[in-house]
Design a protein around this motif. Structure first.
Motif, PDB file in Angstrom:
ATOM      1  N   PHE A 174       0.852  -1.190   0.000  1.00  0.00           N
ATOM      2  CA  PHE A 174       0.000   0.000   0.000  1.00  0.00           C
ATOM      3  C   PHE A 174       0.885   1.236   0.000  1.00  0.00           C
ATOM      4  O   PHE A 174       1.986   1.243   0.545  1.00  0.00           O
ATOM      5  CB  PHE A 174      -0.978   0.000   1.188  1.00  0.00           C
ATOM      6  CG  PHE A 174      -0.345   0.027   2.557  1.00  0.00           C
ATOM      7  CD1 PHE A 174       0.080  -1.147   3.173  1.00  0.00           C
ATOM      8  CD2 PHE A 174      -0.188   1.229   3.256  1.00  0.00           C
ATOM      9  CE1 PHE A 174       0.653  -1.126   4.438  1.00  0.00           C
ATOM     10  CE2 PHE A 174       0.377   1.262   4.534  1.00  0.00           C
ATOM     11  CZ  PHE A 174       0.808   0.076   5.117  1.00  0.00           C
ATOM     12  N   HIS A 175       0.378   2.267  -0.665  1.00  0.00           N
ATOM     13  CA  HIS A 175       1.121   3.526  -0.747  1.00  0.00           C
ATOM     14  C   HIS A 175       0.134   4.627  -1.097  1.00  0.00           C
ATOM     15  O   HIS A 175      -0.953   4.355  -1.582  1.00  0.00           O
ATOM     16  CB  HIS A 175       2.263   3.423  -1.770  1.00  0.00           C
ATOM     17  CG  HIS A 175       1.838   3.171  -3.189  1.00  0.00           C
ATOM     18  ND1 HIS A 175       1.324   4.151  -4.004  1.00  0.00           N
ATOM     19  CD2 HIS A 175       1.846   2.038  -3.938  1.00  0.00           C
ATOM     20  CE1 HIS A 175       1.062   3.627  -5.199  1.00  0.00           C
ATOM     21  NE2 HIS A 175       1.351   2.348  -5.190  1.00  0.00           N
ATOM     22  N   PRO A 176       0.505   5.888  -0.865  1.00  0.00           N
ATOM     23  CA  PRO A 176      -0.376   7.002  -1.222  1.00  0.00           C
ATOM     24  C   PRO A 176      -0.454   7.160  -2.746  1.00  0.00           C
ATOM     25  O   PRO A 176       0.456   6.733  -3.464  1.00  0.00           O
ATOM     26  CB  PRO A 176       0.319   8.222  -0.608  1.00  0.00           C
ATOM     27  CG  PRO A 176       1.427   7.708   0.234  1.00  0.00           C
ATOM     28  CD  PRO A 176       1.765   6.349  -0.263  1.00  0.00           C
ATOM     29  N   HIS A 177      -1.523   7.768  -3.212  1.00  0.00           N
ATOM     30  CA  HIS A 177      -1.713   7.958  -4.665  1.00  0.00           C
ATOM     31  C   HIS A 177      -2.368   9.299  -4.960  1.00  0.00           C
ATOM     32  O   HIS A 177      -3.280   9.386  -5.779  1.00  0.00           O
ATOM     33  CB  HIS A 177      -2.598   6.816  -5.181  1.00  0.00           C
ATOM     34  CG  HIS A 177      -2.294   6.350  -6.563  1.00  0.00           C
ATOM     35  ND1 HIS A 177      -2.232   7.185  -7.658  1.00  0.00           N
ATOM     36  CD2 HIS A 177      -2.053   5.103  -7.027  1.00  0.00           C
ATOM     37  CE1 HIS A 177      -1.972   6.457  -8.732  1.00  0.00           C
ATOM     38  NE2 HIS A 177      -1.851   5.190  -8.382  1.00  0.00           N
ATOM     39  N   PRO A 178      -1.942  10.388  -4.280  1.00  0.00           N
ATOM     40  CA  PRO A 178      -2.544  11.688  -4.558  1.00  0.00           C
ATOM     41  C   PRO A 178      -2.052  12.224  -5.894  1.00  0.00           C
ATOM     42  O   PRO A 178      -1.034  11.764  -6.412  1.00  0.00           O
ATOM     43  CB  PRO A 178      -2.042  12.554  -3.400  1.00  0.00           C
ATOM     44  CG  PRO A 178      -0.712  11.970  -3.081  1.00  0.00           C
ATOM     45  CD  PRO A 178      -0.838  10.482  -3.317  1.00  0.00           C
ATOM     46  N   ILE A 435      -1.385  -1.525 -13.842  1.00  0.00           N
ATOM     47  CA  ILE A 435      -2.809  -1.224 -14.003  1.00  0.00           C
ATOM     48  C   ILE A 435      -3.520  -1.603 -12.711  1.00  0.00           C
ATOM     49  O   ILE A 435      -3.181  -2.603 -12.072  1.00  0.00           O
ATOM     50  CB  ILE A 435      -3.403  -1.930 -15.247  1.00  0.00           C
ATOM     51  CG1 ILE A 435      -4.855  -1.503 -15.482  1.00  0.00           C
ATOM     52  CG2 ILE A 435      -3.284  -3.442 -15.154  1.00  0.00           C
ATOM     53  CD1 ILE A 435      -5.388  -1.912 -16.860  1.00  0.00           C
ATOM     54  N   HIS A 436      -4.477  -0.781 -12.307  1.00  0.00           N
ATOM     55  CA  HIS A 436      -5.240  -1.059 -11.093  1.00  0.00           C
ATOM     56  C   HIS A 436      -6.347  -2.074 -11.382  1.00  0.00           C
ATOM     57  O   HIS A 436      -6.830  -2.168 -12.501  1.00  0.00           O
ATOM     58  CB  HIS A 436      -5.907   0.215 -10.567  1.00  0.00           C
ATOM     59  CG  HIS A 436      -4.945   1.251 -10.076  1.00  0.00           C
ATOM     60  ND1 HIS A 436      -5.349   2.335  -9.339  1.00  0.00           N
ATOM     61  CD2 HIS A 436      -3.603   1.362 -10.198  1.00  0.00           C
ATOM     62  CE1 HIS A 436      -4.298   3.087  -9.037  1.00  0.00           C
ATOM     63  NE2 HIS A 436      -3.220   2.516  -9.552  1.00  0.00           N
ATOM     64  N   GLY A 437      -6.769  -2.758 -10.338  1.00  0.00           N
ATOM     65  CA  GLY A 437      -7.940  -3.627 -10.471  1.00  0.00           C
ATOM     66  C   GLY A 437      -7.657  -5.078 -10.183  1.00  0.00           C
ATOM     67  O   GLY A 437      -8.577  -5.880 -10.070  1.00  0.00           O
ATOM     68  N   LEU A 488      -4.033   3.412 -15.229  1.00  0.00           N
ATOM     69  CA  LEU A 488      -2.926   2.698 -15.875  1.00  0.00           C
ATOM     70  C   LEU A 488      -1.767   3.680 -15.898  1.00  0.00           C
ATOM     71  O   LEU A 488      -1.942   4.817 -16.338  1.00  0.00           O
ATOM     72  CB  LEU A 488      -3.328   2.317 -17.311  1.00  0.00           C
ATOM     73  CG  LEU A 488      -2.206   1.769 -18.182  1.00  0.00           C
ATOM     74  CD1 LEU A 488      -2.242   0.248 -18.172  1.00  0.00           C
ATOM     75  CD2 LEU A 488      -2.321   2.245 -19.612  1.00  0.00           C
ATOM     76  N   HIS A 489      -0.606   3.280 -15.382  1.00  0.00           N
ATOM     77  CA  HIS A 489       0.478   4.262 -15.336  1.00  0.00           C
ATOM     78  C   HIS A 489       1.849   3.612 -15.244  1.00  0.00           C
ATOM     79  O   HIS A 489       1.977   2.431 -14.931  1.00  0.00           O
ATOM     80  CB  HIS A 489       0.281   5.245 -14.179  1.00  0.00           C
ATOM     81  CG  HIS A 489       0.238   4.626 -12.809  1.00  0.00           C
ATOM     82  ND1 HIS A 489       1.359   4.427 -12.042  1.00  0.00           N
ATOM     83  CD2 HIS A 489      -0.804   4.170 -12.062  1.00  0.00           C
ATOM     84  CE1 HIS A 489       1.011   3.887 -10.888  1.00  0.00           C
ATOM     85  NE2 HIS A 489      -0.295   3.715 -10.870  1.00  0.00           N
ATOM     86  N   CYS A 490       2.843   4.444 -15.502  1.00  0.00           N
ATOM     87  CA  CYS A 490       4.223   4.040 -15.259  1.00  0.00           C
ATOM     88  C   CYS A 490       4.450   4.115 -13.758  1.00  0.00           C
ATOM     89  O   CYS A 490       4.048   5.073 -13.106  1.00  0.00           O
ATOM     90  CB  CYS A 490       5.188   4.963 -15.991  1.00  0.00           C
ATOM     91  SG  CYS A 490       6.915   4.563 -15.594  1.00  0.00           S
TER      92      CYS A 490
HETATM   93 CU1  C2O Z   1       1.237   1.293  -6.955  1.00  0.00          CU
HETATM   94 CU2  C2O Z   1      -1.402   3.350  -9.209  1.00  0.00          CU
HETATM   95  O1  C2O Z   1      -0.049   2.360  -8.069  1.00  0.00           O
END
Ligand code: C2O
Ligand code: CU
Ligand code: CU
Length: 507
Positions: A174-178, A435-437, A488-490
């Protein structure tokens, strides 16, 4: 301007910060945003201001990751609070560092969960910036996944609630994502480990082995004990500090009395960990990889080196017929950095004392059902532009020629459908794409220019982050299971914050 011209102009020497948005948001080391963060805009930080490598003690026993205690008495429920706040921590004796930490622990925390659990974690934000909690790799609904759309303001709080599905055992974090400040919050210390265990211990092929957890973070420390600001090279290439920490300690040591399952997290902003285990003569010992981001592999794999790019996780199995003294190193790695900078230097991570402990791994570690035929294809192209105007270098990164816009939908997916993602890296640098999910299944990697060589197939595994070298194409299959907006990100966090990110709307 092409890459050769760009490089030949000595970008590292005369440039100024290339990503003003991200730079302007870098706060001071004392927790409040201030002009101090703008230092980097004048060019590279003075390297003489960085702490020397010998200021941190080495060889201490590797600390264990403090467990986040479950406040619930119901075994199917996990309830806890995470308070993000600045605190003082003395990396260098007598020169305290202001780090940002959860629950006052400068050592990253560990959250242990079980498949099927309902989870309720409250975030209390005592930072001078907005923040979120993102459950990297976990299959949780988008609105509970701590994306930048729903940030918690300073002094605010919010509770994240989700139920873990069956069959999601694995190694997460887990980490922040602001928006725009993820890189800063992570380099100041905000990140922690998550392990999801199977509901039935008998279904874990390696459940009998003792475990060691290695949570790798990066520390760029000034000689006065403050956390260094990003300089221009950090903004372009991703930040690398002079120290790699394992569970918050510099080059610690571990002694293993028997064959051990090792989970390793790359929780650095941007450091590629090209892992190699070496004996005292520098000879490489075999690394036995048993797991990836989303849990065990179908079958163990042996290799001399295992590359763990930013945000990836691996599970290794350490054992030896005879007692052995070994070192785990991150070898040098060349990811195509821009500017007049050295490739990532080799660093020792950990000393390992291993007792004689032969181990025969099961032939099959687990069954992974291949996803069926894809009903849709998504095409992604990573690219960059370089320019120089008025003596200022500029470097921008794109997904399908666009930079991130929180209000724009870039891809549309459908709930429950198998989709094939084809990602091309046409830039000159490596980019670890996430990618999230939940987890995807890698299919193959190949060169975009087919004359460079034949495709290679991936062994069946579950992943949420995959590195692409310059000129590479990676193909994976994935099913999104919840409606909402995914990212979706680097995962080079400086690239993410500079806009190398896209919205995926799942409908
Ligand atoms: Cu570990 Cu969108 O991140
Ligand atoms: Cu994520
Ligand atoms: Cu990148």
């Amino acid at each position: 301007m092409d890459r050769r011209q760009f490089l030949s102009r000595g970008v590292g020497l005369l440039g100024v910060a290339v990503i003003p948005v991200a730079c302007a948001k870098v706060g001071s080391d004392h927790g409040m945003p201030s002009m101090q963060g703008m230092k980097g805009m004048g060019g590279m930080a003075d390297p003489s201001a960085l702490a020397a490598l010998d200021v941190l003690p080495t060889g201490l026993a590797v600390p264990s990751l403090p467990l986040l205690i479950n406040q619930s008495t119901d075994v199917n429920h996990f309830k806890a609070t995470l308070t993000a706040a600045p605190m003082q921590h003395a990396f260098i004796a007598g020169k305290p560092t202001t780090v940002w930490a959860y629950n006052g622990s400068p050592t990253p925390l560990l959250i242990e969960l079980i498949e099927g659990m309902s989870v309720e974690i409250e975030l209390i934000n005592q930072l001078p910036q907005e923040t979120t909690l993102h459950w990297h790799g976990l299959p949780v609904p988008p609105e509970e996944d701590g994306g930048p759309q729903e940030a918690v303001p300073p002094q605010g709080r919010r509770t994240y609630r989700f139920v873990l599905p069956e069959a999601c055992a694995g190694t997460y974090w887990f980490h922040p994502h602001p928006h725009g400040t993820t890189h800063e919050q992570v380099f100041r210390g905000l990140a922690g480990a998550i392990i999801v265990r199977p509901k039935l211990t008998s279904s874990d092929a390696l459940g009998v082995l003792p475990e060691t957890h290695l949570f790798v973070t990066d520390l760029k420390l000034n000689a006065d004990g403050s956390i260094a600001d990003n300089d221009m090279n950090d903004e372009m290439n991703g930040r690398e500090g002079q120290f790699l920490l394992v569970n918050g300690a510099y080059q610690p040591a571990v002694s293993l009395a028997q064959a051990t399952r090792v989970r390793l997290w790359n929780a650095t902003n941007a450091r590629f960990l090209n892992l190699q285990l070496q004996d005292m003569t520098g000879q490489a010992a075999k690394l036995v990889q048993v797991g990836t981001d989303g849990g065990l592999l179908a079958q163990a794999q042996q290799a001399q080196t295992v590359l763990v790019s930013p945000a990836e996780r691996v599970e290794l199995c350490l054992s030896s017929k005879e007692a052995a003294t070994l070192n785990l190193h991150a070898l040098t790695y060349s990811q195509g950095k821009m500017g007049m900078v050295q490739p990532t230097p080799a660093r020792k991570l950990l000393a390992v004392q291993l007792a004689a402990s032969a181990l025969v791994l099961p032939q099959r570690l687990r069954d992974i059902m291949p996803l069926g035929a894809a009903v849709r294809q998504q095409r992604v192209r990573l690219s960059e532009t370089m320019s120089m105007a008025g003596g200022m270098h500029n470097m921008s990164f794109y997904i399908n020629d666009k930079q991130f816009d929180m209000s724009r939908i870039d891809f549309t997916s459908k709930v429950g459908e198998v989709e094939e993602w084809v990602i091309d890296n046409t830039s000159d640098m490596d980019h670890p794409v996430h990618i999230h999910g939940g987890q995807f299944q890698l299919q193959r990697r190949e060169w975009i220019d087919a004359s460079r060589g034949a495709p290679t197939q991936y062994a069946l595994s579950l992943k949420d982050t995959v590195n692409l070298r310059s000129g590479e194409r990676v193909v994976f299959k994935m099913i999104q299971r919840h409606q909402g907006v995914r990212m979706l990100h680097c995962h080079i966090l400086e690239h993410e914050d500079a806009g190398m990110m896209a919205n995926v709307s799942v409908v």
